[in-house]
Design an enzyme around this catalytic site. Structure first.
Site, PDB file in Angstrom:
ATOM      1  N   ASP A 184      -7.531  -7.332   2.187  1.00  0.00           N
ATOM      2  CA  ASP A 184      -7.030  -6.911   0.762  1.00  0.00           C
ATOM      3  C   ASP A 184      -8.391  -7.549  -0.338  1.00  0.00           C
ATOM      4  OD1 ASP A 184      -6.034  -6.698  -1.691  1.00  0.00           O
ATOM      5  OD2 ASP A 184      -4.342  -6.952  -0.407  1.00  0.00           O
ATOM      6  N   HIS A 185      -9.160  -7.280  -0.679  1.00  0.00           N
ATOM      7  CA  HIS A 185     -10.779  -7.375  -1.413  1.00  0.00           C
ATOM      8  C   HIS A 185     -10.318  -7.928  -2.632  1.00  0.00           C
ATOM      9  CE1 HIS A 185     -10.215  -3.921  -4.014  1.00  0.00           C
ATOM     10  NE2 HIS A 185     -10.940  -4.418  -4.272  1.00  0.00           N
ATOM     11  N   ASP A 242      -1.953   3.117  -3.098  1.00  0.00           N
ATOM     12  CA  ASP A 242      -3.185   2.437  -2.582  1.00  0.00           C
ATOM     13  C   ASP A 242      -3.256   0.995  -3.723  1.00  0.00           C
ATOM     14  OD1 ASP A 242      -5.947   2.929  -2.705  1.00  0.00           O
ATOM     15  OD2 ASP A 242      -5.570   3.741  -5.002  1.00  0.00           O
ATOM     16  N   HIS A 247      -2.336  -5.140  -3.426  1.00  0.00           N
ATOM     17  CA  HIS A 247      -3.367  -5.603  -4.510  1.00  0.00           C
ATOM     18  C   HIS A 247      -2.363  -6.434  -5.138  1.00  0.00           C
ATOM     19  CE1 HIS A 247      -7.114  -4.170  -2.182  1.00  0.00           C
ATOM     20  NE2 HIS A 247      -7.156  -2.873  -3.356  1.00  0.00           N
TER      21      HIS A 247
HETATM   22  C1  BG6 Z   1      -9.130  -0.001  -4.087  1.00  0.00           C
HETATM   23  C2  BG6 Z   1      -8.324   1.207  -4.291  1.00  0.00           C
HETATM   24  O1  BG6 Z   1      -8.371  -1.199  -2.570  1.00  0.00           O
HETATM   25  O2  BG6 Z   1      -9.066  -0.610  -5.031  1.00  0.00           O
HETATM   26  C3  BG6 Z   1      -8.986   2.324  -5.674  1.00  0.00           C
HETATM   27  O3  BG6 Z   1      -7.962   2.328  -3.070  1.00  0.00           O
HETATM   28  C4  BG6 Z   1      -8.975   1.317  -6.067  1.00  0.00           C
HETATM   29  O4  BG6 Z   1      -8.532   3.003  -5.229  1.00  0.00           O
HETATM   30  C5  BG6 Z   1      -9.860  -0.120  -6.113  1.00  0.00           C
HETATM   31  O5  BG6 Z   1      -9.962   1.903  -7.300  1.00  0.00           O
HETATM   32  C6  BG6 Z   1      -9.656  -1.442  -7.283  1.00  0.00           C
HETATM   33  O6  BG6 Z   1     -10.402  -2.510  -7.111  1.00  0.00           O
HETATM   34  P1  BG6 Z   1     -11.272  -3.087  -8.283  1.00  0.00           P
HETATM   35  O7  BG6 Z   1     -12.355  -4.293  -7.118  1.00  0.00           O
HETATM   36  O8  BG6 Z   1     -12.129  -2.183  -8.613  1.00  0.00           O
HETATM   37  O9  BG6 Z   1     -10.386  -3.577  -9.588  1.00  0.00           O
END
Ligand code: BG6
Length: 509
Positions: A184-185, A242, A247
Site C-alpha cells: 500500500d504505497h 481504489d 489508503h
Molecule cells: C493509487 C490509485 O493506488 O493511488 C490511483 O490506484 C491514485 O487511482 C493513486 O491516483 C494516488 O496516489 P498518490 O501517491 O498519487 O497520492
C-alpha cells in the site's frame, strides 16, 4: 551507515508495464545512486513482451530520465545501473514456462553471486496474483532453506472480501505470512510515517488524542487528475475500492491506533488491526445517509474542456462507477466513542491534496469569540501532500485595545529542512522489502478486515444500481451532498476554499 540489504535478485513480473517504468525502476535507481542496494544485485524484468536485455534497458533508461529523483545523475551512474538489469520473456500465465525462469535465476546466481536470495514483485494485472506465486512454488522457488524468498503483491489485493480471503488462502498454501509483502504505497510516504512520530514522540499531543478533546477528524485525498489511461481498470473498481478500502483506511488506522509497545512490525500491525476491528459496521441507514458517491461530469475549467468520466477511454458510457466517495464512520472503542471520522476521496477535484485534519473541541468557556459559532476549536493539519508538513491553528490576540482574537498558524514545512532528502514511497518500500522489514506493508488479516468494512457498501450499490450517484463538474469539490454530510452538523470540510475562480468552481489554493 544504513544497513544494506543482503545480496539478491529482484524479479519484477509485469516488467513491461507502466508501474515498472514510472515508479519501480526510477525508485531502484534512486537507491543505487545513494549506494543503498546490495553489493551483488540483479533486477530481472519478466513479462510476455519480447524484449531483449538491451531494449528493456533502453526503455527503463527513459523511465529513469523522466521519473527518477536523481534524473540528472552522472552518465556513468546510469550505465552502471543499467548493467544490473536483465530481461526474460515468458508466458507468465503458463506454469511450464517457470522452469526457464528457475534456470535463469540459477545462472544469474552463478555469474553474479546473488546467493539464491529472491524477491518476487508482482506488478502484473491482478488476475495473475494467485497464479504466479503458485507457479513459482511448483519450481520450489518459495522454499527458503537458509535463503530468502519474498513475495510483494501490488494492490488491489482482492476486489471484495471474498476474493481477498481467497487470495490470502492461496498465497498461504505455499508461503508463510512473513514472506508476503502486501503493498500500500501510502504507507511508504514519509508524511504518513510521521503520523506515528507526531503522536508518539511528542508528549503534548497524546493526552489530547481522544474523545474528550477531539471533536471530529477529517481525512481528504483529493486528486485533480481523472482516470487517465486506466479507464478499463477503474470502471471495475471505483473510488471505494481504489482508495478508501486501502489508503484511506490505513490513514484512519494510523491516526486512531493505540501506541504500540515497541517499534516492531507486528506490534504496530496488531494495533492497526484493532482499529479495523473496531470500525462500526455500516448499517442500512448509514448506506443512504453516511456514504455519498459521485462521478465527474464534463466541464470547462479556465476555458479548457475536461471530459466527463463516461467519455473516458475504457469506460462504459452508462457507467455508474463512483469517482468520488465520502463516508462518515465511527470507531467503537474507548478512545474514539462518539467522534465522527469524515473520509473522502475523488478524482477531477480542483487540486491534489491529501491531509488529515484533527478538529479539537473548543475551549469550554468562550471569553473572547462569537458565542454562536460552534466547533471553533484548535485545528491540527497533518499535510501528506503537497507541501508536506504540519500546521496547528491557535487563537491569538490581535494587537490593540479590546480582545480581538484571530486564528494564527504554527506551520512546519518539510521543505524548510533544506538539506533533507525525502525518499519516494516506492523507494522506501522497495528498500524495506529487500531488508526484510514488513512494518510498512499490510498484513493479511488487516486487509480482510478493511474489506469487511466496505463490503456492505459494495453489496448495496450492486443490489441497488439506482442508488444515488451524484454528478459533479470536473474541477469542483465533488457533490454538494458530501458537504451536507458534514455541514448538516455545523461543520465544514477544510476545502472547498474561499478563493473560488471566476467560473465558480476552481479553487485557487
Ligand atoms: C493509487 C490509485 O493506488 O493511488 C490511483 O490506484 C491514485 O487511482 C493513486 O491516483 C494516488 O496516489 P498518490 O501517491 O498519487 O497520492
Amino acid at each position: 551507515m544504513n544497513k544494506k540489504p543482503e545480496d539478491q535478485i529482484l524479479v519484477i513480473f509485469g516488467a513491461s508495464g507502466d508501474l515498472t517504468y514510472r515508479k519501480l525502476i526510477p525508485a531502484i535507481f534512486d537507491l543505487y545512486v545513494q549506494k543503498s542496494l546490495p553489493s551483488n544485485f540483479v533486477i530481472l524484468g519478466v513479462a510476455r513482451s519480447n524484449f531483449s536485455d538491451e531494449t528493456f534497458r533502453e526503455k527503463m533508461k527513459e523511465g529513469i530520465k523522466q521519473f527518477s529523483y536523481f534524473k540528472d545523475a552522472k552518465e556513468e551512474d546510469l550505465t552502471g545501473f543499467l548493467k544490473m538489469l536483465d530481461y526474460l520473456s515468458i508466458n507468465t500465465d503458463k506454469s511450464e514456462d517457470y522452469a526457464e525462469l528457475k534456470n535463469k535465476l540459477e545462472e544469474i546466481d552463478k555469474n553474479k553471486n546473488t546467493k539464491g536470495n529472491y524477491t518476487f514483485y508482482l506488478s502484473t494485472p491482478p488476475n495473475l496474483y494467485p497464479l504466479v506465486p503458485k507457479f513459482l512454488a511448483q519450481q520450489g522457488l518459495n522454499k527458503e532453506d537458509g535463503k530468502s524468498r519474498k513475495l510483494v503483491v501490488e494492490k488491489p489485493f482482492g476486489s471484495d472480501l471474498k476474493s481477498a480471503i481467497e487470495l490470502n488462502n492461496i498465497l498461504l498454501e505455499d508461503y508463510d505470512e512473513n514472506q508476503i509483502y502486501r503493498m500500500d504505497h501510502y504507507l511508504g510516504k514519509e508524511t504518513v510515517q510521521n503520523i506515528l512520530v507526531t503522536r508518539f514522540a511528542n508528549g503534548i499531543y497524546e493526552p489530547l488524542w481522544n474523545r474528550n478533546y477531539i471533536h471530529h477528524i477529517e481525512i481528504t485525498a483529493a486528486e485533480s487528475i481523472g482516470v487517465e489511461n486506466r479507464g478499463g481498470y477503474y470502471d471495475h473498481s471505483g473510488a471505494l475500492r481504489d482508495m478508501v478500502q486501502n489508503h484511506l483506511l490505513q490513514l484512519v488506522a494510523l491516526v486512531a491506533m493505540e501506541p504500540p509497545m515497541v517499534l516492531e512490525s507486528d506490534a504496530i500491525r496488531n494495533e492497526k488491526l484493532k482499529v479495523f476491528q473496531a470500525l462500526r459496521p455500516l448499517a442500512k441507514d448509514d448506506l443512504f445517509k453516511n456514504v455519498i458517491r459521485g462521478q465527474y461530469l464534463a466541464s470547462n475549467v479556465k476555458g479548457a474542456y475536461m471530459k466527463g468520466y463516461r467519455e473516458e477511454k475504457g469506460v462504459d458510457p452508462n457507467s455508474r462507477t463512483e469517482t468520488y466517495a465520502a463516508i462518515k464512520l465511527f470507531i467503537d472503542n474507548w478512545r474514539w466513542q462518539g467522534v465522527p471520522f469524515y473520509v473522502r476521496t475523488g478524482k477531477r477535484l480542483p487540486t491534489r491534496v491529501s491531509e488529515i485534519v484533527i478538529h479539537f473541541k473548543p475551549a469550554p468557556h468562550n471569553l473572547f469569540g462569537d458565542k454562536e459559532k460552534l466547533n471553533d476549536g484548535n485545528v491540527l493539519v497533518l499535510r501528506i501532500h503537497p507541501d508536506e508538513g504540519i500546521l496547528l491553528k491557535t487563537d491569538m490576540k490581535v494587537p490593540g485595545s479590546g480582545y480581538m482574537v484571530k486564528k494564527s498558524n504554527m506551520d512546519f514545512h518539510y521543505s524548510s529542512w533544506q538539506d533533507t532528502y525525502v525518499p519516494s514511497a516506492y523507494e522506501r518500500l522497495l528498500l524495506d522489502v529487500m531488508l526484510g522489514d514488513s512494518t510498512l506493508y499490510s498484513r493479511g488479516d488487516a486487509i480482510e478486515q478493511t474489506w469487511k468494512f466496505v463490503q456492505p457498501v459494495l453489496d448495496f450499490w450492486q443490489a441497488n444500481p439506482d442508488a444515488p450517484l451524484y454528478g459533479y463538474p470536473s474541477g469542483s469539490w465533488g457533490p454538494e451532498h458530501a458537504d451536507n454530510l458534514i455541514e448538516g452538523e455545523n461543520m465544514t470540510w477544510r476545502y472547498p476554499c474561499k478563493n473560488l475562480s471566476d467560473d465558480g468552481i476552481y479553487c485557487e489554493l
